[in-house]
Write a protein that holds these residues in place. Structure first.
Motif, PDB file in Angstrom:
ATOM      1  N   ALA A   1       0.826  -1.207   0.000  1.00 15.64           N
ATOM      2  CA  ALA A   1       0.000   0.000   0.000  1.00 15.64           C
ATOM      3  C   ALA A   1       0.861   1.258   0.000  1.00 15.64           C
ATOM      4  O   ALA A   1       0.596   2.214  -0.734  1.00 15.64           O
ATOM      5  CB  ALA A   1      -0.939   0.000   1.200  1.00 15.64           C
ATOM      6  N   ALA A   2       1.905   1.270   0.823  1.00 11.13           N
ATOM      7  CA  ALA A   2       2.782   2.438   0.872  1.00 11.13           C
ATOM      8  C   ALA A   2       3.468   2.660  -0.466  1.00 11.13           C
ATOM      9  O   ALA A   2       3.606   3.807  -0.933  1.00 11.13           O
ATOM     10  CB  ALA A   2       3.820   2.252   1.982  1.00 11.13           C
ATOM     11  N   GLY A   3       3.889   1.581  -1.123  1.00 18.77           N
ATOM     12  CA  GLY A   3       4.528   1.714  -2.429  1.00 18.77           C
ATOM     13  C   GLY A   3       3.576   2.246  -3.479  1.00 18.77           C
ATOM     14  O   GLY A   3       3.965   3.083  -4.317  1.00 18.77           O
ATOM     15  N   LEU A   4       2.324   1.796  -3.462  1.00 18.16           N
ATOM     16  CA  LEU A   4       1.334   2.308  -4.404  1.00 18.16           C
ATOM     17  C   LEU A   4       1.099   3.801  -4.202  1.00 18.16           C
ATOM     18  O   LEU A   4       1.018   4.570  -5.171  1.00 18.16           O
ATOM     19  CB  LEU A   4       0.017   1.540  -4.253  1.00 18.16           C
ATOM     20  CG  LEU A   4       0.021   0.097  -4.765  1.00 18.16           C
ATOM     21  CD1 LEU A   4      -1.195  -0.660  -4.250  1.00 18.16           C
ATOM     22  CD2 LEU A   4       0.046   0.079  -6.299  1.00 18.16           C
ATOM     23  N   GLU A   5       0.986   4.213  -2.947  1.00 20.70           N
ATOM     24  CA  GLU A   5       0.751   5.627  -2.682  1.00 20.70           C
ATOM     25  C   GLU A   5       1.952   6.479  -3.078  1.00 20.70           C
ATOM     26  O   GLU A   5       1.775   7.580  -3.608  1.00 20.70           O
ATOM     27  CB  GLU A   5       0.399   5.826  -1.206  1.00 20.70           C
ATOM     28  CG  GLU A   5      -0.912   5.160  -0.819  1.00 20.70           C
ATOM     29  CD  GLU A   5      -1.699   5.977   0.187  1.00 20.70           C
ATOM     30  OE1 GLU A   5      -1.089   6.440   1.154  1.00 20.70           O
ATOM     31  OE2 GLU A   5      -2.919   6.150  -0.038  1.00 20.70           O
ATOM     32  N   ARG A   6       3.155   5.978  -2.847  1.00 16.10           N
ATOM     33  CA  ARG A   6       4.338   6.728  -3.264  1.00 16.10           C
ATOM     34  C   ARG A   6       4.395   6.908  -4.779  1.00 16.10           C
ATOM     35  O   ARG A   6       4.949   7.881  -5.277  1.00 16.10           O
ATOM     36  CB  ARG A   6       5.607   6.036  -2.762  1.00 16.10           C
ATOM     37  CG  ARG A   6       6.030   6.465  -1.368  1.00 16.10           C
ATOM     38  CD  ARG A   6       7.438   6.011  -1.036  1.00 16.10           C
ATOM     39  NE  ARG A   6       7.496   4.591  -0.754  1.00 16.10           N
ATOM     40  CZ  ARG A   6       7.292   4.075   0.446  1.00 16.10           C
ATOM     41  NH1 ARG A   6       6.997   4.850   1.475  1.00 16.10           N
ATOM     42  NH2 ARG A   6       7.375   2.769   0.642  1.00 16.10           N
ATOM     43  N   ALA A   7       3.813   5.945  -5.497  1.00 17.97           N
ATOM     44  CA  ALA A   7       3.804   6.021  -6.959  1.00 17.97           C
ATOM     45  C   ALA A   7       2.637   6.844  -7.491  1.00 17.97           C
ATOM     46  O   ALA A   7       2.455   6.936  -8.708  1.00 17.97           O
ATOM     47  CB  ALA A   7       3.765   4.614  -7.550  1.00 17.97           C
TER      48      ALA A   7
END
Length: 364
Positions: A26-32
């Motif tokens: 989830a954190a990686g998706l939001e960072r992208a």
């Protein structure tokens, strides 16, 4: 690429494994630049995810019935979910039932180490809605194709877990904090495990191995976590005269400290799809003893430099490996350095994040 809205569905009752991995995704998706929502029925998992400042919705999901399907339908609608990432067959069934009502991309992160995916006609109808399958390891993929061969017809992606070398790193101050919290003297040797408290996680073998060397070493076996078989595991430790303590389910920060206090991290669970504890311990530069089973060899490697593998269900071999490491501080330090280097090279967090971002961006 336009932003995508991805719901991540977790039915795990406690923190660790799936919750930690889905939090990273989830954190990686939001960072992208995408939108992510973690949906869970467990208060503890919801609380841990909120500590990480991730968007969470906690639903009441006691069963897999139409009431739960409807509750999930409403949550997905409020969020505007285009993609659902499901973790277990129960998550998959709830998400697939919703996909029958409204077409969404459905990704199944295969998470079945001790049982098979149901193949009755109703389940197969649900599974027909799967858009893609993610396997955490080659072992997970091979197991899935052996037990559920029809999964071969669904697009598959191999994405291992990833670890942040800044979050998990050697830290002598953290080791001191943990030893004080656990009332462990500086000179005491510490063997630590952190799998859920089920005998299926190898605790009987671990305790019988430690019983063979406990009278020769000033050691404490620290068993972190929780589970329904804790009382029986505690009773076996007393019966075998293994000096063990059970600090319970630690917070992520407390558990990172506890790893630093460990001289050896022991993970005796066979058939693991991807042993998250082993990855975290290696990133923390800890010497690891695991079993030559499941995906553990994929994480540790087989040359013995980054970790020690022993046959499963062999307390004698496990005792020998523990004794060798506990007797040799330099060997433990060397193995820890090799372990950290291997994890940061083979399983960096950014690699995991980028793979899930690319997957979600490729879906209809």
């Amino acid at each position: 690429m336009r932003p995508r809205s991805v719901a991540l569905l977790i039915s795990a009752p406690a923190w660790r494994g799936s919750g930690a991995s889905f939090g990273k995704i989830a954190a990686g998706l939001e960072r992208a630049g995408h939108r992510a929502l973690l949906i869970t029925g467990a208060a503890e998992v919801a609380a841990r995810l909120r500590e990480l400042r991730l968007p969470v919705e906690q639903l009441v999901l006691p069963r897999t019935g139409w009431k739960e399907v409807n509750a999930l339908r409403q949550a997905l609608g409020r969020f505007g979910a285009e993609i659902v990432l499901a973790d277990t067959p129960r998550d998959l069934r709830l998400a697939a039932a919703n996909a029958l009502l409204r077409r969404r991309s459905l990704v199944f992160r295969y998470n079945l180490s001790g049982r098979d995916l149901p193949a009755d006609p109703l389940s197969r109808l649900f599974w027909s809605r799967i858009t893609a399958v993610v396997f955490q390891s080659e072992y997970a993929r091979d197991r899935a194709y052996r037990t559920s061969p029809w999964l071969r017809h669904i697009p598959a992606h191999l994405i291992g877990n990833g670890y942040d070398g800044e979050v998990h790193r050697p830290d002598p101050d953290a080791a001191d904090r943990a030893r004080r919290r656990l009332s462990l003297p500086p000179e005491r040797l510490v063997v630590l495990s952190g799998a859920a408290l089920y005998f299926a996680k190898g605790y009987a073998v671990a305790l019988h191995a430690l019983a063979r060397i406990a009278d020769r070493r000033d050691l404490t076996y620290v068993i972190c976590g929780a589970g329904p078989e804790q009382a029986a595991i505690e009773a076996l430790a007393r019966q075998l005269l293994v000096p063990a303590i059970f600090p319970g389910q630690l917070s992520p920060a407390e558990f990172r400290d506890a790893l630093q206090a460990a001289d050896v991290v022991l993970h005796a669970a066979p058939g693991e799809l991807f042993p998250n504890l082993v990855g975290e311990a290696m990133a923390s530069a800890r010497a690891v003893v695991g079993v030559d089973s499941g995906a553990t060899p994929e994480v540790v490697g087989r040359d013995g430099r980054a970790g020690c593998l022993v046959p499963p269900d062999d307390p004698g071999a496990l005792a020998d490996a523990l004794e060798r490491l506990l007797a040799d501080r330099e060997l433990r330090a060397s193995m820890g350095r090799e372990a950290r280097g291997r994890i940061l090279e083979q399983f960096p967090l950014r690699q995991m994040e980028d793979a899930y971002v690319s997957l979600c961006e490729s879906l209809p």
